[in-house]
Scaffold this motif. Structure first.
Motif, PDB file in Angstrom:
ATOM      1  N   PHE A  12       0.843  -1.191   0.000  1.00 46.14           N
ATOM      2  CA  PHE A  12       0.000   0.000   0.000  1.00 46.14           C
ATOM      3  C   PHE A  12       0.878   1.241   0.000  1.00 46.14           C
ATOM      4  N   GLY A  13       0.358   2.311  -0.574  1.00 45.86           N
ATOM      5  CA  GLY A  13       1.056   3.590  -0.540  1.00 45.86           C
ATOM      6  C   GLY A  13       1.034   4.259  -1.902  1.00 45.86           C
ATOM      7  N   GLN A  14       1.203   5.577  -1.911  1.00 46.93           N
ATOM      8  CA  GLN A  14       1.097   6.338  -3.156  1.00 46.93           C
ATOM      9  C   GLN A  14       2.131   5.923  -4.201  1.00 46.93           C
ATOM     10  N   LYS A  15       3.253   5.381  -3.758  1.00 40.72           N
ATOM     11  CA  LYS A  15       4.286   4.965  -4.703  1.00 40.72           C
ATOM     12  C   LYS A  15       4.204   3.487  -5.077  1.00 40.72           C
ATOM     13  N   SER A  16       3.185   2.796  -4.588  1.00 41.65           N
ATOM     14  CA  SER A  16       3.089   1.366  -4.875  1.00 41.65           C
ATOM     15  C   SER A  16       2.903   1.058  -6.363  1.00 41.65           C
ATOM     16  N   PRO A  17       2.147   1.869  -7.147  1.00 49.04           N
ATOM     17  CA  PRO A  17       2.069   1.557  -8.576  1.00 49.04           C
ATOM     18  C   PRO A  17       3.431   1.601  -9.269  1.00 49.04           C
ATOM     19  N   GLU A  18       4.264   2.577  -8.886  1.00 45.87           N
ATOM     20  CA  GLU A  18       5.596   2.667  -9.483  1.00 45.87           C
ATOM     21  C   GLU A  18       6.425   1.429  -9.157  1.00 45.87           C
ATOM     22  N   LEU A  19       6.299   0.935  -7.931  1.00 48.15           N
ATOM     23  CA  LEU A  19       7.044  -0.248  -7.525  1.00 48.15           C
ATOM     24  C   LEU A  19       6.601  -1.473  -8.320  1.00 48.15           C
ATOM     25  N   VAL A  20       5.298  -1.649  -8.461  1.00 53.61           N
ATOM     26  CA  VAL A  20       4.790  -2.800  -9.208  1.00 53.61           C
ATOM     27  C   VAL A  20       5.226  -2.735 -10.667  1.00 53.61           C
ATOM     28  N   GLU A  21       5.169  -1.560 -11.264  1.00 55.83           N
ATOM     29  CA  GLU A  21       5.597  -1.417 -12.652  1.00 55.83           C
ATOM     30  C   GLU A  21       7.078  -1.746 -12.825  1.00 55.83           C
ATOM     31  N   SER A  22       7.893  -1.276 -11.885  1.00 58.13           N
ATOM     32  CA  SER A  22       9.339  -1.470 -12.034  1.00 58.13           C
ATOM     33  C   SER A  22       9.756  -2.911 -11.763  1.00 58.13           C
ATOM     34  N   VAL A  23       9.129  -3.561 -10.790  1.00 59.09           N
ATOM     35  CA  VAL A  23       9.526  -4.929 -10.430  1.00 59.09           C
ATOM     36  C   VAL A  23       8.955  -5.956 -11.393  1.00 59.09           C
ATOM     37  N   PHE A  24       7.692  -5.773 -11.805  1.00 62.18           N
ATOM     38  CA  PHE A  24       7.023  -6.803 -12.599  1.00 62.18           C
ATOM     39  C   PHE A  24       6.779  -6.409 -14.048  1.00 62.18           C
ATOM     40  N   GLY A  25       7.104  -5.160 -14.396  1.00 57.84           N
ATOM     41  CA  GLY A  25       6.933  -4.734 -15.776  1.00 57.84           C
ATOM     42  C   GLY A  25       5.486  -4.685 -16.225  1.00 57.84           C
ATOM     43  N   LEU A  26       4.565  -4.466 -15.297  1.00 58.85           N
ATOM     44  CA  LEU A  26       3.140  -4.448 -15.611  1.00 58.85           C
ATOM     45  C   LEU A  26       2.716  -3.022 -15.959  1.00 58.85           C
ATOM     46  N   LYS A  27       2.552  -2.763 -17.225  1.00 57.26           N
ATOM     47  CA  LYS A  27       2.149  -1.437 -17.681  1.00 57.26           C
ATOM     48  C   LYS A  27       0.640  -1.261 -17.514  1.00 57.26           C
ATOM     49  N   GLY A  28       0.226  -0.045 -17.229  1.00 54.92           N
ATOM     50  CA  GLY A  28      -1.189   0.247 -17.083  1.00 54.92           C
ATOM     51  C   GLY A  28      -1.750  -0.123 -15.732  1.00 54.92           C
ATOM     52  N   ILE A  29      -0.869  -0.416 -14.771  1.00 52.93           N
ATOM     53  CA  ILE A  29      -1.326  -0.836 -13.452  1.00 52.93           C
ATOM     54  C   ILE A  29      -2.114   0.280 -12.757  1.00 52.93           C
ATOM     55  N   CYS A  30      -1.768   1.524 -13.038  1.00 54.66           N
ATOM     56  CA  CYS A  30      -2.447   2.657 -12.393  1.00 54.66           C
ATOM     57  C   CYS A  30      -3.886   2.807 -12.871  1.00 54.66           C
ATOM     58  N   GLU A  31      -4.174   2.299 -14.072  1.00 53.16           N
ATOM     59  CA  GLU A  31      -5.515   2.456 -14.633  1.00 53.16           C
ATOM     60  C   GLU A  31      -6.472   1.345 -14.206  1.00 53.16           C
ATOM     61  N   LEU A  32      -5.981   0.349 -13.495  1.00 51.59           N
ATOM     62  CA  LEU A  32      -6.847  -0.742 -13.076  1.00 51.59           C
ATOM     63  C   LEU A  32      -7.943  -0.247 -12.132  1.00 51.59           C
ATOM     64  N   ALA A  33      -9.166  -0.716 -12.349  1.00 49.74           N
ATOM     65  CA  ALA A  33     -10.236  -0.490 -11.382  1.00 49.74           C
ATOM     66  C   ALA A  33      -9.998  -1.386 -10.172  1.00 49.74           C
ATOM     67  N   GLU A  34     -10.596  -1.024  -9.039  1.00 50.26           N
ATOM     68  CA  GLU A  34     -10.433  -1.858  -7.859  1.00 50.26           C
ATOM     69  C   GLU A  34     -10.958  -3.263  -8.131  1.00 50.26           C
ATOM     70  N   HIS A  35     -10.225  -4.254  -7.648  1.00 50.92           N
ATOM     71  CA  HIS A  35     -10.504  -5.688  -7.798  1.00 50.92           C
ATOM     72  C   HIS A  35     -10.159  -6.232  -9.183  1.00 50.92           C
ATOM     73  N   HIS A  36      -9.699  -5.387 -10.097  1.00 50.19           N
ATOM     74  CA  HIS A  36      -9.248  -5.867 -11.396  1.00 50.19           C
ATOM     75  C   HIS A  36      -7.760  -6.218 -11.315  1.00 50.19           C
ATOM     76  N   SER A  37      -7.295  -7.039 -12.259  1.00 48.68           N
ATOM     77  CA  SER A  37      -5.950  -7.614 -12.111  1.00 48.68           C
ATOM     78  C   SER A  37      -5.194  -7.658 -13.429  1.00 48.68           C
TER      79      SER A  37
END
Length: 361
Positions: free
Chosen positions: A147-172
């Motif tokens: 959790f945290g405001q920088k968590s999307p950046e962390l997920v993108e950098s570690v897992f290479g998942l683009k568009g993570i910030c645009e996910l609706a809640e409960h979407h994956s």
């Protein structure tokens, strides 16, 4: 006593453990709950949530089967989508709440440890001629949350998942790292941007270390998660949500598809929505005292009971004690003064709208 796959990792980090959720030995704190709480509000926190109950549904009829039993829609969900739902009694009260996640060959349900067995039992008895296999897979699936405001950046950098910030809640989104499957699900459980990260139990330690060695991230115990979710006004099964509560009393309209066909308890929920109203609603309470109040303390107006406290905690963000509780409709307005009857005294409080805190975008 049950332990998560990361118990030894937490022990090496100096965690203090405590029994929670019907026999789980969980890391309740690593440093102190206030420091950990503030780490989430101001940076990034990581927590082990493998104690949550996980069920899987497979088979061709899995979506149709689940759709006709729970309060939210399932048939209309595509791979990578999900939602929040309830399983109700035929009188419309809550047996369990759950997050529904749609993956390619499986639907996963995440629910409270206290309700996973009953959820399995209730769903299983309706499998008759359906091509559905239902299993409890808590011991095979590991889960971490960040959790945290920088968590999307962390997920993108570690897992290479683009568009993570645009996910609706409960979407994956899903990916493979080092030949290991990772499911990444958006959550706003504590009022911050966040993600649930799922993998197999035997690779959970690998996932924890990959995240904690990549960024300045603080381990968070159960106690801090609890104060964070109370600030966010998020109800929890066993506290705000029980089989004595209707979903509309807990303001769970987002867990209900009012346009779908019948499901268990649907008639009662629809009648309350369109022909009446709840007799009470979940609200926040600011407590004007130097300590929290016990769960189930009565909320009173003079000698008249008007509600009860469900959860209470010190809020490090607001620097005051706060609580969640149910109140009769006449007392739900923001700013209404109330009192809480403890064993020793009456404590003053003020009704506030929920959430107390929300930094999600």
């Amino acid at each position: 006593m049950k332990i998560t796959p990361l118990h030894d990792v937490h022990h090496k980090l100096g965690a203090t453990f405590g029994e929670r959720h019907d026999g789980w030995n969980i890391a309740v704190c690593f440093s102190d709950p206030i420091t950990e709480h503030k780490a989430v509000r101001n940076g990034i926190g990581i927590a082990d949530i493998s104690y949550l109950g996980t069920l899987s549904l497979t088979g061709e009829d899995r979506a149709v089967f689940l759709h006709r039993l729970i309060s939210n829609g399932v048939e209309n969900l595509s791979i990578g989508e999900g939602n929040y739902a309830t399983l109700l009694t035929n009188r419309g009260k809550i047996i369990a709440d759950m997050k529904v996640y749609i993956f390619e060959d499986t639907i996963y349900l995440s629910t409270a440890p206290e309700s996973v067995e009953q959820t399995f039992t209730e769903l299983d008895k309706y499998i008759i001629a359906d091509d559905v296999e239902l299993n409890i897979v808590t011991d095979r699936v590991g889960a971490i949350t960040i959790f945290g405001q920088k968590s999307p950046e962390l997920v993108e950098s570690v897992f290479g998942l683009k568009g993570i910030c645009e996910l609706a809640e409960h979407h994956s989104l899903s990916c493979e790292i080092d030949n290991q499957w990772i499911g990444c699900i958006r959550t706003e459980y504590v009022g911050e941007n966040g993600f649930y990260l799922y993998t197999t139990s035997d690779r959970l330690e690998w996932l924890w270390k990959k995240l904690t060695t990549t960024a300045d991230i603080v381990p968070i115990g159960w106690d801090a998660l609890e104060s964070l979710r109370i600030e966010a006004g998020t109800p929890r099964y066993g506290m705000e949500l029980t089989d004595a509560v209707f979903p509309l009393e807990a303001e769970l309209d987002h867990a209900i598809d009012f346009e779908k066909g019948c499901y268990i308890g649907q008639e009662i929920v629809a009648r309350m929505k369109y022909q009446g109203h709840p007799n009470r609603l979940l609200r926040g309470v600011e407590i004007h005292a130097e300590k929290p109040v016990p769960q189930n303390s009565s909320i009173v107006d003079g000698e008249k009971k008007i509600g009860w406290i469900t959860s209470s905690s010190y809020s490090p963000t607001l620097e005051k004690h706060i609580a969640l509780g149910y109140l009769r409709m006449v007392y739900i307005e923001n700013g209404t003064p109330i009192q809480i009857q403890t064993q020793m005294e009456k404590v003053d409080g003020t009704v506030v709208d929920l959430p107390f805190i929300s930094n999600t975008t």
